[in-house]
Design a protein around this motif. Structure first.
Motif, PDB file in Angstrom:
ATOM      1  N   ASN A  59       0.826  -1.201   0.000  1.00 46.77           N
ATOM      2  CA  ASN A  59       0.000   0.000   0.000  1.00 46.77           C
ATOM      3  C   ASN A  59       0.869   1.263   0.000  1.00 46.77           C
ATOM      4  O   ASN A  59       0.545   2.265  -0.637  1.00 46.77           O
ATOM      5  CB  ASN A  59      -0.928   0.024   1.232  1.00 46.77           C
ATOM      6  N   LEU A  60       2.010   1.149   0.720  1.00 44.05           N
ATOM      7  CA  LEU A  60       2.929   2.284   0.784  1.00 44.05           C
ATOM      8  C   LEU A  60       3.486   2.585  -0.602  1.00 44.05           C
ATOM      9  O   LEU A  60       3.494   3.738  -1.052  1.00 44.05           O
ATOM     10  CB  LEU A  60       4.064   1.942   1.768  1.00 44.05           C
ATOM     11  N   LEU A  61       3.917   1.520  -1.294  1.00 45.11           N
ATOM     12  CA  LEU A  61       4.496   1.700  -2.632  1.00 45.11           C
ATOM     13  C   LEU A  61       3.448   2.172  -3.632  1.00 45.11           C
ATOM     14  O   LEU A  61       3.715   3.034  -4.472  1.00 45.11           O
ATOM     15  CB  LEU A  61       5.121   0.381  -3.119  1.00 45.11           C
ATOM     16  N   LEU A  62       2.238   1.589  -3.538  1.00 44.30           N
ATOM     17  CA  LEU A  62       1.158   1.991  -4.439  1.00 44.30           C
ATOM     18  C   LEU A  62       0.827   3.475  -4.234  1.00 44.30           C
ATOM     19  O   LEU A  62       0.585   4.212  -5.200  1.00 44.30           O
ATOM     20  CB  LEU A  62      -0.096   1.147  -4.191  1.00 44.30           C
ATOM     21  N   GLY A  63       0.841   3.875  -2.963  1.00 47.58           N
ATOM     22  CA  GLY A  63       0.560   5.271  -2.625  1.00 47.58           C
ATOM     23  C   GLY A  63       1.582   6.192  -3.246  1.00 47.58           C
ATOM     24  O   GLY A  63       1.258   7.251  -3.779  1.00 47.58           O
ATOM     25  N   LYS A  64       2.855   5.749  -3.183  1.00 48.43           N
ATOM     26  CA  LYS A  64       3.921   6.566  -3.746  1.00 48.43           C
ATOM     27  C   LYS A  64       3.780   6.675  -5.266  1.00 48.43           C
ATOM     28  O   LYS A  64       4.044   7.700  -5.856  1.00 48.43           O
ATOM     29  CB  LYS A  64       5.283   5.954  -3.409  1.00 48.43           C
ATOM     30  N   ARG A  65       3.394   5.576  -5.908  1.00 52.03           N
ATOM     31  CA  ARG A  65       3.309   5.559  -7.380  1.00 52.03           C
ATOM     32  C   ARG A  65       2.082   6.313  -7.893  1.00 52.03           C
ATOM     33  O   ARG A  65       2.150   7.044  -8.867  1.00 52.03           O
ATOM     34  CB  ARG A  65       3.286   4.108  -7.870  1.00 52.03           C
ATOM     35  N   TYR A  66       0.918   6.081  -7.221  1.00 46.10           N
ATOM     36  CA  TYR A  66      -0.329   6.650  -7.767  1.00 46.10           C
ATOM     37  C   TYR A  66      -0.884   7.813  -6.943  1.00 46.10           C
ATOM     38  O   TYR A  66      -1.886   8.407  -7.310  1.00 46.10           O
ATOM     39  CB  TYR A  66      -1.414   5.561  -7.844  1.00 46.10           C
ATOM     40  N   GLY A  67      -0.225   8.088  -5.820  1.00 52.70           N
ATOM     41  CA  GLY A  67      -0.692   9.207  -4.986  1.00 52.70           C
ATOM     42  C   GLY A  67      -1.786   8.784  -4.038  1.00 52.70           C
ATOM     43  O   GLY A  67      -1.684   8.935  -2.830  1.00 52.70           O
ATOM     44  N   ASP A  68      -2.875   8.232  -4.575  1.00 54.08           N
ATOM     45  CA  ASP A  68      -4.002   7.800  -3.727  1.00 54.08           C
ATOM     46  C   ASP A  68      -4.332   6.342  -4.059  1.00 54.08           C
ATOM     47  O   ASP A  68      -4.665   6.032  -5.205  1.00 54.08           O
ATOM     48  CB  ASP A  68      -5.215   8.707  -3.996  1.00 54.08           C
ATOM     49  N   VAL A  69      -4.220   5.492  -3.071  1.00 55.74           N
ATOM     50  CA  VAL A  69      -4.448   4.043  -3.299  1.00 55.74           C
ATOM     51  C   VAL A  69      -5.866   3.790  -3.796  1.00 55.74           C
ATOM     52  O   VAL A  69      -6.116   2.873  -4.593  1.00 55.74           O
ATOM     53  CB  VAL A  69      -4.189   3.256  -1.982  1.00 55.74           C
ATOM     54  N   ARG A  70      -6.822   4.634  -3.314  1.00 56.99           N
ATOM     55  CA  ARG A  70      -8.229   4.410  -3.699  1.00 56.99           C
ATOM     56  C   ARG A  70      -8.435   4.555  -5.205  1.00 56.99           C
ATOM     57  O   ARG A  70      -9.424   4.104  -5.754  1.00 56.99           O
ATOM     58  CB  ARG A  70      -9.119   5.399  -2.947  1.00 56.99           C
ATOM     59  N   MET A  71      -7.415   5.203  -5.903  1.00 54.42           N
ATOM     60  CA  MET A  71      -7.484   5.345  -7.370  1.00 54.42           C
ATOM     61  C   MET A  71      -7.516   3.963  -8.029  1.00 54.42           C
ATOM     62  O   MET A  71      -7.998   3.806  -9.137  1.00 54.42           O
ATOM     63  CB  MET A  71      -6.239   6.079  -7.874  1.00 54.42           C
ATOM     64  N   LEU A  72      -6.971   3.007  -7.335  1.00 54.20           N
ATOM     65  CA  LEU A  72      -6.879   1.663  -7.917  1.00 54.20           C
ATOM     66  C   LEU A  72      -8.163   0.858  -7.766  1.00 54.20           C
ATOM     67  O   LEU A  72      -8.313  -0.216  -8.318  1.00 54.20           O
ATOM     68  CB  LEU A  72      -5.727   0.887  -7.252  1.00 54.20           C
ATOM     69  N   GLU A  73      -9.093   1.354  -6.979  1.00 52.41           N
ATOM     70  CA  GLU A  73     -10.374   0.643  -6.776  1.00 52.41           C
ATOM     71  C   GLU A  73     -11.296   0.923  -7.955  1.00 52.41           C
ATOM     72  O   GLU A  73     -11.489   2.080  -8.330  1.00 52.41           O
ATOM     73  CB  GLU A  73     -11.053   1.141  -5.493  1.00 52.41           C
ATOM     74  N   ALA A  74     -11.839  -0.123  -8.575  1.00 52.44           N
ATOM     75  CA  ALA A  74     -12.764   0.065  -9.694  1.00 52.44           C
ATOM     76  C   ALA A  74     -14.164   0.413  -9.186  1.00 52.44           C
ATOM     77  O   ALA A  74     -14.922   1.119  -9.827  1.00 52.44           O
ATOM     78  CB  ALA A  74     -12.828  -1.199 -10.537  1.00 52.44           C
ATOM     79  N   MET A  75     -14.528  -0.140  -8.052  1.00 55.49           N
ATOM     80  CA  MET A  75     -15.843   0.161  -7.465  1.00 55.49           C
ATOM     81  C   MET A  75     -15.808  -0.173  -5.979  1.00 55.49           C
ATOM     82  O   MET A  75     -14.916  -0.900  -5.523  1.00 55.49           O
ATOM     83  CB  MET A  75     -16.944  -0.636  -8.149  1.00 55.49           C
ATOM     84  N   SER A  76     -16.789   0.387  -5.261  1.00 62.03           N
ATOM     85  CA  SER A  76     -16.918   0.003  -3.852  1.00 62.03           C
ATOM     86  C   SER A  76     -18.190  -0.832  -3.694  1.00 62.03           C
ATOM     87  O   SER A  76     -19.154  -0.642  -4.429  1.00 62.03           O
ATOM     88  CB  SER A  76     -16.974   1.248  -2.965  1.00 62.03           C
TER      89      SER A  76
END
Lengths: 408, 261
Positions: free
Chosen positions: A161-178
Motif C-alpha cells: 500500500n505504501l508503494l502503491l501510494g507513492k506511485r499513484y498518490g491515492d491508493v483508492r485510485m486503484l479501486e474500480a468500485m466500492s
C-alpha cells in the motif's frame, strides 16, 4: 391396561435399579461425548492459542530500511524473533537456515534482492518491473504457515500500500468500485447451518442406538435366559406382554437418545466456548410449533425403530442372532441420516418425505431451517408411524407363535 | 382336574433341527394320541426316558404349546380356546422357565401376584405362608443371581405358587436340588395333594415316583404305554417295583421308540 402398566413398570425398574445398566445406557454416552468433543474443543482452542502466541523465528536477508520500517509498523516484529543478516552471512548459513525451516526449528526466511531499492524506485516512478521478494516457509508446520500468513498479510500488505501510494498518490485510485454488503437472513432461518446439518443425523442415529441397546436384551435376551416364559405362562394376554415390552423399550430408548443428543449439543457448546466453534453452535432457537413437530417426528421414529428391533429380536433365538441381523441396519441408518447433510437449495420432492428414516431426517433438517411445510411434515410423520404400527402388530402376533417363543 | 384327550403333538423340523436329530423326516411326532386324566387330591406322575414326550405333554397342558390333534381341558377350560383362564388356575414349574436374576424374590413375588390379579392383602398373606414354608424369609431381599441353585429353585416354586393354583404342573421337581431342598419340595407337593389340588409331575427317578405318586403313566416314544396306580402297574407288568416295571415296558416298546425317532 393395568397389566401393561405393570409390565412397563417392571421393565423400567429393571433398568433403573441396575447401576451398571444406568451407567452404560445413560452416563457413559454423556461422558464419551464430553470427553471426545470437549477434549477435541479444548485441544483445538489451545492449539490455535499456541499458534497465535508463538514467537516466529524469522530470518530477513539484506532488509532495506523501508522494509524494516514496514515490519515494525505492521506489528509483526512484536511477536517474532527477527534475525536481520546480509547476503554473505546467508550464503554461509543457507543450508542451516533452510534445514531449520524444514525441521520446524525456524519459521520463515525472507530474501531481499540486492537491487531491491532500485526495483522499488523504478516501480514508484512508473516502471514496468515489479519488485520481487523471496519468502520461504514450511506449509506442513503450523507455526511456519502462521508466520507466512502474518508476514504476507500484515507486513507486505502494508508495504504494498505504501508503494502503491507513492506511485499513484491515492491508493483508492486503484479501486474500480466500492461494494456495500448487506446480509439478509430471515428471522426464521436464524438456526445455524450447523444444526441443520447435524441435528437430523444425530436424531435418527441416536434414537436407533438407544433402541438397539435396550431392545435386543428385552426380548431376545429374555427368551434366551428363559425369563420371558415366566410371563408367558401368566394369565396375561400375549399382546399385553408385547405392548408392555415395546412401550418400555420406547421410553428407555427415548431417554437414552435424549441424553445422548443433549450431551452432544452440550459438548459442542462447551467446545464452542473454548475455541472457534461458537458460531457453529450459536443462533439455535425453535418455536413451540417446531418443537411439537420435532417431537412427533421423533415419536414416529421411535415407534418404527422399536417395532423393527422387537420384530428382529422376537424372530431370533438369542441375542447373538438378533445382533447379527441388526448390525447391517446400523450403517444403513447412518447413510440415511448423512444424505440430508448434502442437500442443495433444490426443492426436495414430497414423496421423499414418505421414506422412513430418510424422510424423517429431511423433516428434521427442514425444521431447523423453518422450511418444513405442513404437507411434508404430515407425510413424514404419518408414513413412519403407519409402518411402525404395522410392524408392532406383527410383533404382538409373533408373541403368540409357539415356534418363535419356545423354539418348538 | 386335567383331562388330556388324544393329544398328538407334531413338530415341523427345520433344516438345522434335521441335522441335529440326524433325520431326513420333515416332522417329528413328540406325543402321539395320549389320553390321561389327573384328578384333584392326587399326584399323577408322567414317567419316561429323556425325549419320551413328558415335557411336551406338560407344555401343552400349561398352554405354552397347542396340540396338533386332540384337546386338553384344565379345570374345565380348553387350553387353546380359554388359554388365559387355564393360566389363571395353573402353576407350571420347569427348569427351562427361570426368574429374572436381577430382581429380588420379594419383588418378583409381588409382581407375579399382581399379574395374576391378586390384591395386595392376598399377596402379603401368601408371601408369609410360602416364605415360612420354604424358609425364604432370610433370602427374600436377595437378588435371584445371588442365590444358590437350590435356593433359585425354591424361589421359582414360591413365586409361581403365589396365586394358590388349583393345578400344579411340575417338570422334574427335584432336578438339581440337594437332598434337604428336595425333601421340602416333595413334602409341599404332598401338602398340595392334601389340600385337594391337582398335581402332575414328570420324573425319571422311579423311587421318587413310587413314594409320591398316586397314579403314574409311562410314556415311551411319545406313546402312553401304561397308566394306573402303582399296584396296578406292578400287577400288569408282573414286576416287584416301578423301576423293573419301567425297564420291562421300555424293552418291549424300544422298537416303537426307534420308529418314532
Amino acid at each position: 391396561m393395568n397389566k401393561i402398566s405393570l409390565i412397563i413398570k417392571k421393565e423400567l425398574f429393571r433398568v433403573f435399579s441396575d447401576r451398571k445398566l444406568i451407567f452404560s445406557l445413560y452416563i457413559l454416552p454423556v461422558l464419551i461425548m464430553f470427553a471426545i468433543y470437549g477434549i477435541m474443543g479444548k485441544m483445538i482452542g489451545s492449539m490455535e492459542k499456541d499458534i497465535t502466541e508463538h514467537t516466529a523465528i524469522v530470518t530477513v536477508v539484506d532488509a532495506t530500511e523501508e522494509l524494516k520500517s514496514a515490519i515494525d509498523f505492521s506489528g509483526f516484529s512484536g511477536n517474532a524473533n527477527i534475525n536481520y543478516i546480509d547476503s554473505a552471512a546467508y550464503e554461509t548459513d543457507k543450508d542451516t537456515i533452510v534445514d531449520n525451516i524444514k525441521h520446524g526449528k525456524a519459521d520463515l526466511c525472507v530474501i531481499v534482492p540486492k537491487n531491491f531499492d532500485e526495483q522499488v524506485e523504478d516501480y514508484v516512478n512508473g516502471g514496468s518491473t515489479l519488485p520481487n521478494l523471496e519468502v520461504s516457509f514450511n506449509d506442513s508446520e503450523n507455526y511456519s504457515s502462521q508466520a507466512y500468513s502474518m508476514f504476507t498479510n500484515s507486513v507486505l500488505g502494508t508495504y504494498k500500500n505504501l508503494l502503491l501510494g507513492k506511485r499513484y498518490g491515492d491508493v483508492r485510485m486503484l479501486e474500480a468500485m466500492s461494494v456495500t454488503t448487506v446480509i439478509l437472513t430471515k428471522d426464521e432461518q436464524s438456526n445455524s447451518q450447523f444444526m441443520k446439518m447435524l441435528l437430523p443425523y444425530m436424531v435418527v442415529l441416536m434414537l436407533f442406538a438407544g433402541v438397539m441397546s435396550v431392545g435386543v436384551d428385552a426380548i431376545a435376551g429374555e427368551k434366551e435366559r428363559g425369563t420371558l416364559s415366566s410371563m408367558l405362562i401368566s394369565p396375561v394376554k400375549r399382546s399385553e406382554i408385547a405392548i408392555g415390552k415395546i412401550v418400555s423399550m420406547a421410553i428407555l430408548s427415548s431417554i437414552s437418545a435424549a441424553v445422548t443428543t443433549v450431551s452432544m449439543l452440550g459438548a459442542f457448546i462447551f467446545m464452542g466456548s473454548s475455541g472457534g466453534f461458537a458460531a457453529m453452535s450459536g443462533g439455535v432457537s425453535f418455536s413451540p410449533l417446531q418443537i411439537i413437530e420435532l417431537l412427533l417426528i421423533m415419536l414416529s421414529l421411535v415407534i418404527l425403530y422399536v417395532g423393527l428391533i422387537a420384530l428382529i429380536a422376537v424372530y431370533s433365538p438369542n441375542t447373538k442372532a438378533a445382533s447379527s441381523i441388526i448390525s447391517p441396519l446400523y450403517p444403513l441408518i447412518i447413510i440415511m441420516g448423512m444424505l440430508t447433510m448434502f442437500r442443495t437449495g433444490k426443492e426436495t420432492p414430497t414423496i421423499h418425505y414418505a421414506v422412513p428414516v430418510y424422510g424423517n431426517a429431511l423433516a428434521i433438517s427442514d425444521i431447523c431451517s423453518n422450511e418444513l411445510s405442513l404437507l411434508n411434515f404430515f407425510i413424514s410423520f404419518a408414513c413412519t408411524l403407519i409402518i411402525g404400527i404395522v410392524i408392532t402388530v406383527l410383533v404382538t402376533k409373533a408373541f403368540n407363535d409357539e415356534k418363535l417363543m419356545f423354539n418348538a | 382336574m386335567i383331562e388330556i384327550n388324544g393329544l398328538t403333538k407334531i413338530y415341523k423340523l427345520s433344516a438345522k433341527k434335521k441335522k441335529e436329530l440326524k433325520t431326513n423326516k420333515d416332522v417329528k411326532t413328540a406325543v402321539s394320541d395320549l389320553s390321561l386324566t389327573a384328578k384333584p387330591g392326587e399326584i399323577t406322575g408322567l414317567l419316561g426316558p429323556n425325549g419320551a414326550g413328558k415335557t411336551t405333554t406338560m407344555r401343552c397342558v400349561a398352554t405354552l404349546l397347542s396340540p396338533t390333534k386332540g384337546d386338553i381341558k384344565v379345570c374345565g377350560y380348553d387350553t387353546v380356546k380359554d388359554a388365559q383362564k387355564v393360566r389363571d388356575s395353573i402353576c407350571f414349574l420347569t427348569n427351562e422357565i427361570k426368574l429374572d436374576e436381577h430382581f429380588t424374590v420379594d419383588y418378583l413375588f409381588t409382581f407375579f401376584g399382581r399379574l395374576k390379579n391378586l390384591d395386595e392383602k392376598t399377596i402379603e398373606a401368601r408371601k408369609k405362608e410360602l416364605f415360612d414354608t420354604f424358609n425364604m424369609n432370610d433370602f427374600k431381599d436377595k437378588k435371584i443371581e445371588e442365590l444358590s441353585t437350590g435356593m433359585k429353585q425354591k424361589a421359582s416354586i414360591v413365586v409361581n405358587l403365589v396365586n394358590d393354583p388349583e393345578v400344579v404342573i411340575f417338570d422334574e421337581p427335584t432336578s438339581g436340588l440337594d437332598i434337604v431342598t428336595a425333601r421340602v419340595v416333595l413334602d409341599y407337593l404332598k401338602k398340595l395333594r392334601a389340600e385337594g389340588k391337582t398335581v402332575i409331575i414328570s420324573t425319571h427317578i422311579m423311587p421318587e415316583a413310587e413314594k409320591l405318586c398316586d397314579k403314574v403313566a409311562m410314556i415311551i416314544g411319545g406313546r402312553k404305554v401304561i397308566e394306573g396306580t402303582i399296584p396296578e402297574v406292578l400287577e400288569k407288568t408282573q414286576t416287584g417295583d416301578l423301576e423293573d416295571a419301567f425297564f420291562k415296558l421300555f424293552m418291549e416298546n424300544k422298537e416303537s421308540e426307534k420308529e418314532e425317532e
